[in-house]
Scaffold this motif. Structure first.
Motif, PDB file in Angstrom:
ATOM      1  N   ALA A 113       1.363  -1.825   0.214  1.00  0.00           N
ATOM      2  CA  ALA A 113      -0.430   0.406   0.378  1.00  0.00           C
ATOM      3  C   ALA A 113       1.179   1.370   0.392  1.00  0.00           C
ATOM      4  O   ALA A 113       0.112   2.230  -0.562  1.00  0.00           O
ATOM      5  CB  ALA A 113      -0.648   0.523   1.497  1.00  0.00           C
ATOM      6  N   ASN A 114       1.688   0.767  -0.127  1.00  0.00           N
ATOM      7  CA  ASN A 114       2.923   1.992   0.281  1.00  0.00           C
ATOM      8  C   ASN A 114       3.873   2.689  -0.571  1.00  0.00           C
ATOM      9  O   ASN A 114       5.161   3.029  -0.236  1.00  0.00           O
ATOM     10  CB  ASN A 114       3.640   2.615   1.869  1.00  0.00           C
ATOM     11  N   GLY A 115       4.053   1.136  -1.761  1.00  0.00           N
ATOM     12  CA  GLY A 115       4.984   2.002  -2.982  1.00  0.00           C
ATOM     13  C   GLY A 115       6.515   0.376  -2.785  1.00  0.00           C
ATOM     14  O   GLY A 115       6.896   0.873  -4.185  1.00  0.00           O
ATOM     15  N   GLY A 116       5.935   0.375  -1.227  1.00  0.00           N
ATOM     16  CA  GLY A 116       6.700  -1.356  -2.352  1.00  0.00           C
ATOM     17  C   GLY A 116       8.121  -1.114  -1.758  1.00  0.00           C
ATOM     18  O   GLY A 116       8.570  -0.359  -0.824  1.00  0.00           O
ATOM     19  N   LEU A 117       8.884  -1.401  -2.480  1.00  0.00           N
ATOM     20  CA  LEU A 117       9.827  -1.707  -2.542  1.00  0.00           C
ATOM     21  C   LEU A 117      11.440  -0.520  -2.703  1.00  0.00           C
ATOM     22  O   LEU A 117      11.857   0.316  -3.663  1.00  0.00           O
ATOM     23  CB  LEU A 117      10.935  -2.683  -3.748  1.00  0.00           C
ATOM     24  N   THR A 118      11.311   0.461  -1.521  1.00  0.00           N
ATOM     25  CA  THR A 118      11.548   1.960  -1.806  1.00  0.00           C
ATOM     26  C   THR A 118      12.585   1.583  -0.687  1.00  0.00           C
ATOM     27  O   THR A 118      12.489   1.748   0.359  1.00  0.00           O
ATOM     28  CB  THR A 118      10.610   3.190  -1.954  1.00  0.00           C
ATOM     29  N   ARG A 119      13.851   2.895  -0.709  1.00  0.00           N
ATOM     30  CA  ARG A 119      14.397   3.507   0.729  1.00  0.00           C
ATOM     31  C   ARG A 119      13.594   4.502   1.517  1.00  0.00           C
ATOM     32  O   ARG A 119      14.218   3.715   3.060  1.00  0.00           O
ATOM     33  CB  ARG A 119      15.378   3.760   0.267  1.00  0.00           C
ATOM     34  N   GLU A 120      12.661   4.676   1.498  1.00  0.00           N
ATOM     35  CA  GLU A 120      11.906   5.285   2.584  1.00  0.00           C
ATOM     36  C   GLU A 120      11.548   4.597   3.279  1.00  0.00           C
ATOM     37  O   GLU A 120      11.143   4.556   4.765  1.00  0.00           O
ATOM     38  CB  GLU A 120      10.458   6.286   1.478  1.00  0.00           C
ATOM     39  N   ASN A 121      10.484   3.108   2.566  1.00  0.00           N
ATOM     40  CA  ASN A 121       9.809   2.196   3.214  1.00  0.00           C
ATOM     41  C   ASN A 121      10.668   1.051   4.162  1.00  0.00           C
ATOM     42  O   ASN A 121      10.987   0.933   5.381  1.00  0.00           O
ATOM     43  CB  ASN A 121       9.318   1.268   2.371  1.00  0.00           C
ATOM     44  N   GLY A 122      12.113   0.883   3.626  1.00  0.00           N
ATOM     45  CA  GLY A 122      13.220   0.667   4.203  1.00  0.00           C
ATOM     46  C   GLY A 122      13.305   0.752   5.825  1.00  0.00           C
ATOM     47  O   GLY A 122      13.491   0.108   6.437  1.00  0.00           O
ATOM     48  N   GLU A 123      14.600   2.459   5.329  1.00  0.00           N
ATOM     49  CA  GLU A 123      14.518   2.766   6.398  1.00  0.00           C
ATOM     50  C   GLU A 123      13.274   2.990   7.550  1.00  0.00           C
ATOM     51  O   GLU A 123      13.876   3.084   8.990  1.00  0.00           O
ATOM     52  CB  GLU A 123      14.355   4.417   6.357  1.00  0.00           C
ATOM     53  N   TYR A 124      12.416   3.057   7.021  1.00  0.00           N
ATOM     54  CA  TYR A 124      10.983   3.274   8.144  1.00  0.00           C
ATOM     55  C   TYR A 124      10.473   1.886   8.952  1.00  0.00           C
ATOM     56  O   TYR A 124      11.085   1.872  10.122  1.00  0.00           O
ATOM     57  CB  TYR A 124       9.688   3.827   7.541  1.00  0.00           C
ATOM     58  N   PHE A 125      11.199   1.013   8.007  1.00  0.00           N
ATOM     59  CA  PHE A 125      11.236  -0.432   8.841  1.00  0.00           C
ATOM     60  C   PHE A 125      11.908  -1.116   9.835  1.00  0.00           C
ATOM     61  O   PHE A 125      11.956  -1.279  10.556  1.00  0.00           O
ATOM     62  CB  PHE A 125      10.664  -1.542   7.401  1.00  0.00           C
ATOM     63  N   ARG A 126      13.329  -0.486   9.127  1.00  0.00           N
ATOM     64  CA  ARG A 126      14.671  -0.809   9.505  1.00  0.00           C
ATOM     65  C   ARG A 126      14.107   0.485  11.182  1.00  0.00           C
ATOM     66  O   ARG A 126      14.729  -0.734  12.175  1.00  0.00           O
ATOM     67  CB  ARG A 126      15.571  -0.284   8.982  1.00  0.00           C
ATOM     68  N   LYS A 127      13.882   1.767  11.411  1.00  0.00           N
ATOM     69  CA  LYS A 127      13.820   2.538  12.405  1.00  0.00           C
ATOM     70  C   LYS A 127      13.353   1.908  13.424  1.00  0.00           C
ATOM     71  O   LYS A 127      13.329   1.948  14.407  1.00  0.00           O
ATOM     72  CB  LYS A 127      13.815   3.814  11.692  1.00  0.00           C
ATOM     73  N   THR A 128      11.796   1.400  12.823  1.00  0.00           N
ATOM     74  CA  THR A 128      11.051   1.701  14.096  1.00  0.00           C
ATOM     75  C   THR A 128      10.906   0.001  14.537  1.00  0.00           C
ATOM     76  O   THR A 128      10.567  -0.570  15.863  1.00  0.00           O
ATOM     77  CB  THR A 128       9.426   1.712  12.742  1.00  0.00           C
ATOM     78  N   LEU A 129      11.108  -1.448  13.638  1.00  0.00           N
ATOM     79  CA  LEU A 129      11.764  -2.576  14.707  1.00  0.00           C
ATOM     80  C   LEU A 129      12.720  -3.268  13.753  1.00  0.00           C
ATOM     81  O   LEU A 129      12.720  -3.508  15.535  1.00  0.00           O
ATOM     82  CB  LEU A 129      10.179  -3.304  13.140  1.00  0.00           C
ATOM     83  N   LEU A 130      13.503  -3.007  12.841  1.00  0.00           N
ATOM     84  CA  LEU A 130      14.918  -4.316  12.692  1.00  0.00           C
ATOM     85  C   LEU A 130      15.516  -3.646  13.691  1.00  0.00           C
ATOM     86  O   LEU A 130      16.565  -4.619  14.205  1.00  0.00           O
ATOM     87  CB  LEU A 130      14.953  -4.252  10.909  1.00  0.00           C
ATOM     88  N   SER A 131      16.193  -2.589  13.955  1.00  0.00           N
ATOM     89  CA  SER A 131      17.242  -1.813  14.382  1.00  0.00           C
ATOM     90  C   SER A 131      16.459  -2.429  16.081  1.00  0.00           C
ATOM     91  O   SER A 131      17.445  -2.093  16.877  1.00  0.00           O
ATOM     92  CB  SER A 131      17.549  -0.703  14.270  1.00  0.00           C
ATOM     93  N   ARG A 132      15.944  -2.509  16.610  1.00  0.00           N
ATOM     94  CA  ARG A 132      15.218  -2.500  18.026  1.00  0.00           C
ATOM     95  C   ARG A 132      15.711  -3.487  18.640  1.00  0.00           C
ATOM     96  O   ARG A 132      15.913  -3.771  19.713  1.00  0.00           O
ATOM     97  CB  ARG A 132      13.291  -1.926  17.994  1.00  0.00           C
ATOM     98  N   GLY A 133      15.683  -4.722  17.911  1.00  0.00           N
ATOM     99  CA  GLY A 133      15.919  -5.737  18.442  1.00  0.00           C
ATOM    100  C   GLY A 133      15.310  -6.504  19.484  1.00  0.00           C
ATOM    101  O   GLY A 133      13.670  -5.761  19.304  1.00  0.00           O
ATOM    102  N   GLY A 134      15.289  -7.016  20.855  1.00  0.00           N
ATOM    103  CA  GLY A 134      14.750  -7.110  22.108  1.00  0.00           C
ATOM    104  C   GLY A 134      14.862  -5.716  22.924  1.00  0.00           C
ATOM    105  O   GLY A 134      14.301  -5.777  23.932  1.00  0.00           O
ATOM    106  N   SER A 135      15.234  -4.867  22.627  1.00  0.00           N
ATOM    107  CA  SER A 135      15.270  -3.576  23.822  1.00  0.00           C
ATOM    108  C   SER A 135      14.236  -2.747  24.062  1.00  0.00           C
ATOM    109  O   SER A 135      13.742  -1.443  24.880  1.00  0.00           O
ATOM    110  CB  SER A 135      16.138  -2.897  22.732  1.00  0.00           C
ATOM    111  N   VAL A 136      13.344  -3.132  23.036  1.00  0.00           N
ATOM    112  CA  VAL A 136      11.509  -2.590  23.178  1.00  0.00           C
ATOM    113  C   VAL A 136      10.904  -3.813  23.162  1.00  0.00           C
ATOM    114  O   VAL A 136      11.113  -4.683  22.579  1.00  0.00           O
ATOM    115  CB  VAL A 136      11.142  -1.705  22.290  1.00  0.00           C
ATOM    116  N   ASP A 137       9.211  -3.501  23.613  1.00  0.00           N
ATOM    117  CA  ASP A 137       8.481  -4.994  23.531  1.00  0.00           C
ATOM    118  C   ASP A 137       8.523  -4.630  22.008  1.00  0.00           C
ATOM    119  O   ASP A 137       7.876  -3.841  21.266  1.00  0.00           O
ATOM    120  CB  ASP A 137       7.486  -4.127  24.627  1.00  0.00           C
ATOM    121  N   PRO A 138       8.255  -5.913  21.710  1.00  0.00           N
ATOM    122  CA  PRO A 138       7.796  -6.466  20.193  1.00  0.00           C
ATOM    123  C   PRO A 138       7.079  -6.282  19.369  1.00  0.00           C
ATOM    124  O   PRO A 138       6.881  -5.390  18.828  1.00  0.00           O
ATOM    125  CB  PRO A 138       8.484  -7.981  20.345  1.00  0.00           C
ATOM    126  N   LEU A 139       5.764  -6.498  20.306  1.00  0.00           N
ATOM    127  CA  LEU A 139       4.219  -5.442  20.078  1.00  0.00           C
ATOM    128  C   LEU A 139       4.059  -4.305  19.957  1.00  0.00           C
ATOM    129  O   LEU A 139       3.490  -4.064  19.536  1.00  0.00           O
ATOM    130  CB  LEU A 139       2.972  -6.181  20.892  1.00  0.00           C
TER     131      LEU A 139
END
Length: 682
Positions: free
Chosen positions: A626-652
């Motif tokens: 829904a947000n344009g698929g394979l873009t740097r903007e989407n990747g960076e958002y997914f990275r910043k909010t989720l992939l980079s956080r590991g177990g440092s925040v509650d996963p849900l």
């Protein structure tokens, strides 16, 4: 030994602290384990003896910094035990596993250490969110490890943990041996009709490596479903291969796993009771995102009726196609592939020439990671590896900065356990100043020298899947090693890897890598469209098979203290019948006797996590679409909010930050054909 004698005694001076594999020998492991355990116990004793009042800095941070020698040797050894388990490595494992478990008990059951942790007040110390979570995590894990037990119960717990460590190691070794011995030997190449030429070549190569020159060896993959069953035209060979797969560990021979399974499950039940839980599943799931066994059982139970309905409809269609009353279990995949060809013009053998390993890896997996996250991968031939088949890639970030190392170990061998997995040699941590060193393992058959490595559709999916775990490790951006990368609940850890599978057939990606290995021609769009259209076919079988394994896992770990199962196969049959999943033509993805995930792989009472995580995955795929698929903007958002956080925040909570709401199950039901109009598409 001095540091010159034992490479583990000092930190590696190689890039990214890559272990110095060229210097490591088997005789280095035990001295390094022994010194590493002694050093960490001394470090813990110093923390407990500290005259200063307990604080986050003098207790928790020092715990995070402790045991670095032990971590170095353990990471190398246990990775090798999975990927290159020579007889020497297996002998060391039998000795060290119970001692390693006892070492962790010595820390987790230390009353002075537990008292210091409980005395720390996060509010008065004004800890940041990650530090507060770390303290809470230590307190919870010490409690769950038995720190609050009295001395007598602690002694019992130590005994249980030690025996369980030995038994899980024994199960893994028995299964590996039986999987190797159960491989099917074929004398006449005519009996392999239907297999592509490169697969026949790989079978000949495997036979020669095992001392059967001039014959052909069909090695076994870990799941029940063997890929060759979809192609082999000889029903007798299909039946032999299927029987070899489903009877692993269940024959009255030296590799029989059944007694070990009975003992493991009984001891786990006793341990759970000792720790204050009704069952092992209650103990395990409390620490996951699902929280309760009832929540998991309810979710799985809700999926069973629709999955069974679809599976039975598929089986009826197969029987009609084959002209028989009922398709034999060994023939299901063969006829399913034929029906898929007829309905969607999808023939697996037509795709393999377009899936050459190097192209898939560089122009598919790495390409998608570059488009999304700006990562670049440069192969390093100057760095040592633990096996000649292993490759090393240096990974740099979008700004050219050093990110970490990625190791690829793709081929099957007798010393490697089945399946596919990701692991770490080094964790990312700002506290320790370390960057990640991550490895992916697959089990691709190695063709004869000089021939291309052509992948099946499943192997391409697996390559993307495991690299999703790798991204979770490489993109970690946390302070404490305890939270690095994939250090998240078991029922969340599969989520990023499943998301990464979506790029396999994403238009820009598949167009970039799916090229004929001889002509360079792209995979025809019609074949891609056919493959996408066919995805719903077979989902009834796949979901039912998966649910059978997931429910077996829960039932095995719902035993109460004192219950001992003397006949594991009878217990398995009763459990499948009780859940309605006793379809002979749809065996569980893993039967009890070779269920490595739960008896040796860390997924006990956690195999449900794949489909639990898939709820998040399917919802996330919808977001990308829904947000344009394979873009740097989407990747960076997914990275910043989720992939980079590991177990440092509650996963849900991380998921909610990314998605803006709680997960919804609708996309999963649609994907698997389990709801509404999707059922009709099967």
């Amino acid at each position: 030994m001095t540091p010159d004698d034992n490479p583990f005694f000092s930190a590696s001076d190689l890039p990214y602290q890559l272990p110095p594999f060229g210097r490591i020998r088997d005789e280095h492991f035990m001295p390094a384990f022994e010194r590493g355990m002694a050093e960490q116990l001394d470090e813990v004793a110093a923390i407990v003896a500290d005259a200063e009042p307990p604080s986050f800095a003098n207790t928790v941070v020092r715990l995070e910094q402790s045991g670095q020698l032990l971590t170095r040797v353990a990471r190398v050894f246990f990775n090798l035990h999975s990927s290159d388990a020579t007889p020497e490595i297996e002998a060391i494992d039998r000795e060290i596993s119970p001692r390693y478990a006892a070492h962790h008990d010595a820390i987790n059951l230390n009353p002075g250490l537990y008292a210091r942790l409980r005395a720390i007040d996060p509010q008065s110390e004004r800890l940041d969110a990650e530090s507060t979570r770390l303290l809470e995590d230590y307190l919870r894990n010490f409690r769950r490890a038995g720190a609050g037990l009295d001395d007598e119960d602690k002694a019992t717990l130590r005994q249980l943990n030690s025996e369980l460590a030995s038994l899980t190691s024994e199960f893994a070794q028995l299964l590996l041996a039986d999987t190797n011995e159960a491989a099917v030997i074929v004398d006449d190449v005519a009996d392999l009709a239907g297999l592509p030429e490169d697969a026949i070549s790989a079978a000949a190569n495997a036979a020669e490596e095992r001392g059967h020159a001039g014959r052909f060896l069909l090695s076994l993959v870990l799941p029940t479903e063997q890929p060759a069953l979809a192609s082999l035209e000889n029903p007798n060979i299909r039946r032999a291969l299927f029987e070899a797969a489903v009877t692993r560990g269940a024959q009255a021979n030296q590799n029989d796993t059944r007694a070990v399974i009975s003992r493991i499950t009984a001891l786990r039940a006793r341990r759970a009771h000792l720790l204050g839980y009704p069952t092992h599943s209650d103990y395990q799931i409390e620490d996951q995102t699902a929280k309760t066994t009832d929540a998991v059982g309810s979710m799985l139970g809700d999926l069973v009726p629709a999955a069974l309905q679809n599976a039975k409809r598929e089986l009826a269609e197969l029987a009609e196609f084959a002209g028989v009353e009922e398709v034999a279990p060994a023939d299901v995949q063969f006829y399913s592939d034929k029906v898929r060809q007829q309905k969607f013009d999808v023939e697996a053998v037509r795709y393999r020439p377009y899936f050459e390993l190097e192209r898939v890896l560089h122009d598919g997996v790495f390409y998608a990671a570059n488009r999304l996250y700006g990562l670049t991968f440069t192969e390093r031939h100057d760095l040592p590896v633990y096996h000649p088949q292993v490759r090393v890639f240096e990974v740099r970030d979008a700004d050219g900065g050093e990110l970490g190392l990625f190791l690829g170990d793709y081929f099957t061998r007798e010393t490697k356990r089945g399946g596919a997995w990701m692991s770490n040699f080094v964790d990312q941590s700002h506290l320790l100043g370390s960057k990640p060193v991550v490895v992916n393992n697959l089990n691709i058959s190695l063709p004869a020298p000089g021939e291309p490595v052509l992948l099946t559709l499943d192997e391409v999916t697996t390559l993307f899947h495991e690299f999703g775990h790798t991204l979770h490790g490489l993109l970690s951006d946390v302070t404490y090693p305890r939270f690095s990368g994939t250090s998240v609940p078991r029922d969340f850890v599969e989520y990023p890897s499943q998301v990464n599978e979506m790029w396999m057939l994403w238009p820009e990606v598949v167009e970039n890598y799916a090229r004929h290995f001889q002509t360079g021609e792209p995979l025809p769009q019609q074949l891609i469209d056919n493959l996408l259209a066919s995805r719903i076919w077979g989902e009834g079988y796949a979901t039912t098979s998966y649910l059978g394994a997931a429910i077996l896992d829960l039932v095995w770990h719902a035993l109460e203290a004192g219950e001992v199962i003397d006949d594991p196969l009878a217990f398995e049959s009763q459990a499948l019948a009780a859940s309605g999943l006793d379809l002979p033509a749809v065996p569980p993805r893993y039967r009890t006797s070779y269920f490595n995930h739960i008896f040796a792989g860390g997924y006990s009472a956690g195999y449900y996590s794949y489909i639990w995580s898939e709820v998040l995955d399917a919802d996330t795929v919808d977001w990308f679409k829904a947000n344009g698929g394979l873009t740097r903007e989407n990747g960076e958002y997914f990275r910043k909010t989720l992939l980079s956080r590991g177990g440092s925040v509650d996963p849900l909570e991380a998921f909610r930050t990314f998605r803006g709401r709680d997960p919804e199950i609708g996309p999963l039901l649609l994907r698997r054909g389990l709801g509404g109009n999707a059922c009709e598409r099967g």
